[in-house]
Design a protein around this motif. Structure first.
Motif, PDB file in Angstrom:
ATOM      1  N   GLY A  13      42.818  34.950  41.428  1.00 54.54           N
ATOM      2  CA  GLY A  13      43.247  35.262  43.074  1.00 54.54           C
ATOM      3  C   GLY A  13      45.138  35.019  42.491  1.00 54.54           C
ATOM      4  O   GLY A  13      45.370  35.841  41.373  1.00 54.54           O
ATOM      5  N   ARG A  14      44.834  34.362  43.470  1.00 57.65           N
ATOM      6  CA  ARG A  14      46.992  34.046  43.549  1.00 57.65           C
ATOM      7  C   ARG A  14      47.730  33.789  41.899  1.00 57.65           C
ATOM      8  O   ARG A  14      48.583  34.538  41.070  1.00 57.65           O
ATOM      9  CB  ARG A  14      47.795  33.441  44.488  1.00 57.65           C
ATOM     10  N   MET A  15      47.029  32.756  41.462  1.00 54.56           N
ATOM     11  CA  MET A  15      47.073  31.666  40.418  1.00 54.56           C
ATOM     12  C   MET A  15      46.530  32.543  39.550  1.00 54.56           C
ATOM     13  O   MET A  15      47.289  32.551  38.106  1.00 54.56           O
ATOM     14  CB  MET A  15      47.109  30.238  40.478  1.00 54.56           C
ATOM     15  N   ASP A  35      35.723  37.216  39.172  1.00 59.94           N
ATOM     16  CA  ASP A  35      35.775  37.618  40.670  1.00 59.94           C
ATOM     17  C   ASP A  35      34.954  38.368  41.402  1.00 59.94           C
ATOM     18  O   ASP A  35      34.959  39.248  41.273  1.00 59.94           O
ATOM     19  CB  ASP A  35      37.773  37.216  40.523  1.00 59.94           C
ATOM     20  N   VAL A  70      39.004  28.918  39.802  1.00 54.39           N
ATOM     21  CA  VAL A  70      38.563  29.133  41.324  1.00 54.39           C
ATOM     22  C   VAL A  70      39.427  28.033  42.095  1.00 54.39           C
ATOM     23  O   VAL A  70      40.067  26.705  41.604  1.00 54.39           O
ATOM     24  CB  VAL A  70      37.637  28.913  40.734  1.00 54.39           C
ATOM     25  N   ILE A  94      43.021  24.599  35.890  1.00 53.51           N
ATOM     26  CA  ILE A  94      44.674  24.669  36.832  1.00 53.51           C
ATOM     27  C   ILE A  94      44.165  23.765  38.628  1.00 53.51           C
ATOM     28  O   ILE A  94      44.696  24.298  39.006  1.00 53.51           O
ATOM     29  CB  ILE A  94      45.425  25.938  37.001  1.00 53.51           C
ATOM     30  N   MET A  95      42.777  24.102  38.026  1.00 55.81           N
ATOM     31  CA  MET A  95      42.471  23.575  39.849  1.00 55.81           C
ATOM     32  C   MET A  95      42.627  22.134  40.619  1.00 55.81           C
ATOM     33  O   MET A  95      42.709  21.172  40.040  1.00 55.81           O
ATOM     34  CB  MET A  95      40.931  23.558  39.897  1.00 55.81           C
ATOM     35  N   ALA A  96      43.287  22.504  41.276  1.00 57.26           N
ATOM     36  CA  ALA A  96      44.071  21.050  42.382  1.00 57.26           C
ATOM     37  C   ALA A  96      43.000  19.801  41.823  1.00 57.26           C
ATOM     38  O   ALA A  96      42.206  20.241  42.790  1.00 57.26           O
ATOM     39  CB  ALA A  96      45.116  21.215  43.352  1.00 57.26           C
ATOM     40  N   THR A 119      53.887  27.798  42.531  1.00 58.46           N
ATOM     41  CA  THR A 119      54.073  29.531  42.541  1.00 58.46           C
ATOM     42  C   THR A 119      54.586  30.184  41.957  1.00 58.46           C
ATOM     43  O   THR A 119      54.376  31.294  41.907  1.00 58.46           O
ATOM     44  CB  THR A 119      53.374  29.285  44.142  1.00 58.46           C
TER      45      THR A 119
HETATM   46  N1  LIG Z   1      48.811  28.394  44.865  1.00 52.38           N
HETATM   47  C1  LIG Z   1      49.267  26.980  44.339  1.00 52.38           C
HETATM   48  O1  LIG Z   1      50.308  27.272  44.976  1.00 52.38           O
HETATM   49  C2  LIG Z   1      48.248  26.126  43.719  1.00 52.38           C
HETATM   50  C3  LIG Z   1      49.039  25.312  42.521  1.00 52.38           C
HETATM   51  C4  LIG Z   1      48.688  25.107  41.342  1.00 52.38           C
HETATM   52  C5  LIG Z   1      47.612  25.287  41.303  1.00 52.38           C
HETATM   53  N2  LIG Z   1      46.477  26.418  41.920  1.00 52.38           N
HETATM   54  C6  LIG Z   1      44.967  26.315  41.897  1.00 52.38           C
HETATM   55  O2  LIG Z   1      44.509  27.272  41.687  1.00 52.38           O
HETATM   56  C7  LIG Z   1      43.367  27.244  42.036  1.00 52.38           C
HETATM   57  C8  LIG Z   1      43.926  28.391  42.292  1.00 52.38           C
HETATM   58  O3  LIG Z   1      44.605  28.838  43.639  1.00 52.38           O
HETATM   59  P1  LIG Z   1      44.814  30.333  44.479  1.00 52.38           P
HETATM   60  O4  LIG Z   1      46.590  29.950  45.369  1.00 52.38           O
HETATM   61  O5  LIG Z   1      44.853  31.475  42.952  1.00 52.38           O
HETATM   62  O6  LIG Z   1      43.203  30.675  45.220  1.00 52.38           O
HETATM   63  P2  LIG Z   1      42.699  32.302  45.510  1.00 52.38           P
HETATM   64  O7  LIG Z   1      43.688  33.491  45.090  1.00 52.38           O
HETATM   65  O8  LIG Z   1      41.744  32.219  46.628  1.00 52.38           O
HETATM   66  O9  LIG Z   1      42.311  32.622  43.926  1.00 52.38           O
HETATM   67  C9  LIG Z   1      41.007  31.903  44.028  1.00 52.38           C
HETATM   68  C10 LIG Z   1      39.435  33.786  43.484  1.00 52.38           C
HETATM   69  O10 LIG Z   1      38.357  33.114  42.329  1.00 52.38           O
HETATM   70  C11 LIG Z   1      37.744  33.927  43.449  1.00 52.38           C
HETATM   71  N3  LIG Z   1      36.559  33.046  43.210  1.00 52.38           N
HETATM   72  C12 LIG Z   1      35.594  32.319  44.148  1.00 52.38           C
HETATM   73  N4  LIG Z   1      34.472  31.877  43.788  1.00 52.38           N
HETATM   74  C13 LIG Z   1      34.394  32.267  42.425  1.00 52.38           C
HETATM   75  C14 LIG Z   1      33.920  32.056  41.938  1.00 52.38           C
HETATM   76  N5  LIG Z   1      32.474  31.149  41.794  1.00 52.38           N
HETATM   77  N6  LIG Z   1      34.122  32.409  40.896  1.00 52.38           N
HETATM   78  C15 LIG Z   1      35.055  33.159  39.914  1.00 52.38           C
HETATM   79  N7  LIG Z   1      36.404  33.625  41.142  1.00 52.38           N
HETATM   80  C16 LIG Z   1      35.717  32.896  42.317  1.00 52.38           C
HETATM   81  C17 LIG Z   1      38.173  33.666  44.962  1.00 52.38           C
HETATM   82  O11 LIG Z   1      37.416  35.147  45.079  1.00 52.38           O
HETATM   83  P3  LIG Z   1      37.051  35.329  46.684  1.00 52.38           P
HETATM   84  O12 LIG Z   1      38.893  35.018  47.255  1.00 52.38           O
HETATM   85  O13 LIG Z   1      36.215  36.303  47.325  1.00 52.38           O
HETATM   86  O14 LIG Z   1      36.360  33.720  47.105  1.00 52.38           O
HETATM   87  C18 LIG Z   1      40.055  34.166  44.650  1.00 52.38           C
HETATM   88  O15 LIG Z   1      40.102  35.293  44.414  1.00 52.38           O
HETATM   89  C19 LIG Z   1      43.131  26.701  42.890  1.00 52.38           C
HETATM   90  O16 LIG Z   1      41.658  25.686  42.214  1.00 52.38           O
HETATM   91  C20 LIG Z   1      44.182  25.622  42.921  1.00 52.38           C
HETATM   92  O17 LIG Z   1      43.814  24.485  43.385  1.00 52.38           O
HETATM   93  C21 LIG Z   1      46.841  26.447  43.110  1.00 52.38           C
END
Ligand SMILES: NC(=O)c1ccc[n+]([C@@H]2O[C@H](COP(=O)([O-])OP(=O)(O)OC[C@H]3O[C@@H](n4cnc5c(N)ncnc54)[C@H](OP(=O)(O)O)[C@@H]3O)[C@@H](O)[C@H]2O)c1
Length: 267
Positions: A13-15, A35, A70, A94-96, A119
């Protein structure tokens, strides 16, 4: 330039995709992304294979590092399938809020690094703070530093509990800067400036100030003082913002609340 090993990225996803873009710039040789989303198909390319689930990972692929990106709420269902790599690979999460102990329990052990990025990683300007679990070797720590460093600065803490204030300050930090930008824009329109000019001023002031800070050896305090003539207009605004210590006190209270929330959500 570092030699990147075979990587397995769980969650593109984003990260995850920001990390992958950084690794590509660093000369990634081979990676598999797991993914299920349609959007993740676009991540495939030279040396990068995208599959929908853990069961689709090519049988001969042996990752040296597995990056867990994830959502925290997907961890319990997603992680156990990667326990088979726990004996050989370094896991980087990196999961929060997912603790080293919690991740270890889902994987059935393994060498784990827990990290909190932010981000601006998407433009290689992030900051990631990491904490190594027991059994992470010096070489694995170096590998984690190199992988996380592909999206910006990396720092380490020895105490895992410090990742709660890290989550509050740098994890959520971009949101506070964006809020400040919004407030500047709103104030500008309230004071009679046209909407498009208000937006330009607010955005470019924040972007320009960050660039100035990046280019300067001065502290943020010195840069602030340089804009603030005694008795002038900026001093007048700062007087209001700091009256009764309101802004500094509020900000500290906000960071304490975020730290508490991070603790409460951890597991
Ligand atoms: N964004 C931030 O500011 C930030 C900062 C620090 C840490 N983080 C951490 O980074 C992690 C990812 O965040 P993000 O913002 O990148 O979230 P995201 O954009 O929702 O990315 C997560 C991805 O994982 C996919 N996914 C779902 N279930 C899965 C599985 N069983 N196996 C493999 N992939 C799967 C999702 O697909 P679907 O969309 O189809 O569900 C999505 O593409 C989180 O744990 C978050 O806590 C984020």
């Amino acid at each position: 330039m570092i030699a990147l090993p075979n990587l397995l990225l769980v969650g593109g996803g984003r990260m995850g995709s920001a990390l992958l873009a950084g690794w590509r710039e660093q000369g990634l040789s081979q990676a598999v992304v797991v993914d299920p989303s349609e959007a993740a198909r676009a991540l495939a390319g030279e040396g990068v294979t995208v599959v929908a689930g853990a069961e689709d990972i090519p049988p001969g692929f042996v990752p040296e590092a597995v990056v867990l990106a994830v959502k925290p709420q997907s961890a319990a269902s997603a992680l156990p399938a990667y326990g088979r790599f726990a004996g050989t690979a370094l896991f980087i999460s990196i999961m929060a809020g997912k603790t080293l102990a919690g991740i270890g329990a889902l994987l059935g052990g393994g060498a784990i690094v827990r990290a909190m990025p932010n981000t601006p990683a998407a433009v290689r300007q992030g900051v990631t703070v990491a904490c190594a679990g027991q059994g992470v070797s010096a070489a694995q720590r170096g590998l984690a530093g190199a992988l996380l460093g592909a999206t910006g600065a990396v720092a380490w803490v020895d105490e895992e509990a410090l990742l709660d204030p890290v989550t509050a300050i740098s994890g959520g930090g971009p949101a506070y800067v964006f809020l400040l930008t919004e407030l500047m824009e709103q104030a500008a329109t309230a004071l009679g400036l046209p909407a498009d000019l208000a937006r330009l001023m607010a955005r470019q002031t924040v972007i320009g100030s960050a660039a100035l800070m990046a280019a300067s050896a001065e502290t943020p305090e010195a840069l602030r003082v340089a804009v603030t003539s005694p008795g002038g207009t900026t001093a007048e605004a700062l007087k209001v913002l700091r009256a009764d210590d309101a802004w500094p006190k509020n900000f500290l209270e906000a960071m304490k609340a975020a730290t508490e929330r991070s603790r409460a959500l951890s597991g």
